[in-house]
Scaffold this active site. Structure first.
Site, mmCIF file in Angstrom:
data_model
loop_
_atom_site.group_PDB
_atom_site.id
_atom_site.type_symbol
_atom_site.label_atom_id
_atom_site.label_comp_id
_atom_site.label_asym_id
_atom_site.label_seq_id
_atom_site.Cartn_x
_atom_site.Cartn_y
_atom_site.Cartn_z
ATOM 1 N N ASP A 52 10.221 -0.757 -5.831
ATOM 2 C CA ASP A 52 8.839 -1.163 -6.096
ATOM 3 C C ASP A 52 8.028 -1.124 -4.810
ATOM 4 O OD1 ASP A 52 6.671 -2.554 -7.742
ATOM 5 O OD2 ASP A 52 6.941 -3.939 -6.061
ATOM 6 N N TYR A 57 0.867 -2.199 0.600
ATOM 7 C CA TYR A 57 1.941 -2.404 1.565
ATOM 8 C C TYR A 57 1.817 -1.430 2.733
ATOM 9 C CZ TYR A 57 4.016 -4.920 -2.410
ATOM 10 O OH TYR A 57 4.239 -5.764 -3.471
ATOM 11 N N LYS A 83 1.663 0.252 -7.691
ATOM 12 C CA LYS A 83 0.645 -0.642 -8.233
ATOM 13 C C LYS A 83 -0.741 -0.023 -8.186
ATOM 14 C CE LYS A 83 3.491 -4.586 -6.962
ATOM 15 N NZ LYS A 83 4.428 -3.923 -6.024
#
Length: 231
Positions: A52, A57, A83
């Site tokens: 994930d 990030y 995401k």
């Protein structure tokens, strides 16, 4: 080695323990490309197949590193989730020598919330480019809810409800992705979005563990009582 479990009725088989790739984006401190690769090699060797990540990030760094590590593997060896909800834009004034959003990243970008149809489609396409992969299995709506947005929650929630979910459902219906869900820090928003449409999974960060189990009080019961239980 870890047992695999199926996510709802998606057909996706994922290891019971997944790899969260925030650290690959230099969360709080920088790591080298070699260290990132060695960490992912160890995860793969242990039997983990679920990875994930998110544009957030490291402002794209995590996705780049993860894609580099997975690209040479057969697609059947891994399931990848990333995401949507933020768009990265170039920032020529970015101070890459200091922490930004908690990441010590050299990536000269900034992020902006966007949960609209167009924003989610763009985020998905941008992630494919950063990952350098032809397929993403799971899309999670990142940081929707009061916990992140406070007084602006109604504005961003309406974006998701009125058009953003349509993008997710469209991608899933076309077989471009296999599952949709949320990646959030609160149970309330997970319960609330069930009124928008069908979600396959929820990533609940830090709110269900050996030490914190309040999520069992309402969230687990509500999910278990839906027509399509989530796992």
């Amino acid at each position: 080695m870890f047992k695999n479990r199926q996510i709802g009725d998606t057909g996706l088989e994922v290891s019971e323990l997944g790899f969260g790739a925030a650290s690959l984006g230099n969360l709080y401190k920088a790591i080298s490309d070699n260290e990132a690769q060695e960490t992912l090699d160890a995860a793969k060797a242990s039997g983990i197949n679920l990875y994930d990540t998110a544009p957030r990030y490291g402002l794209g760094l995590s996705e780049r590193r993860l894609g580099d590590a997975l690209r040479t593997l057969p697609k059947s060896d891994y399931v990848i989730s990333t995401k949507v909800g933020r768009i990265l834009t170039p920032d020529h004034k970015a101070n890459v020598k200091e922490l930004r959003y908690g990441f010590d990243t050299p990536m000269p970008f900034d992020s902006h919330y966007d949960y609209t149809y167009d924003g989610i489609m763009r985020s998905f396409e941008d992630s494919l480019q950063r990952l350098g992969l032809a397929q993403i299995d799971i899309l999670l709506v990142h940081d929707i809810g009061v916990d992140t947005h406070g007084e602006q929650d109604p504005y961003y929630y309406q974006q998701l409800a009125s058009s953003g979910y349509k993008a997710l459902d469209e991608l899933r219906s076309q077989g471009v992705i296999k599952a949709v869900g949320l990646g959030v820090n609160e149970t309330e928003i997970c319960e609330r979005v069930m009124g928008i449409g069908q979600f396959d999974c929820f990533l609940l960060a830090g709110r269900y563990s050996l030490l914190e189990q309040d999520a069992l009080d309402t969230f687990y019961l509500n999910v278990s009582n839906t027509e399509h239980p989530l796992y």
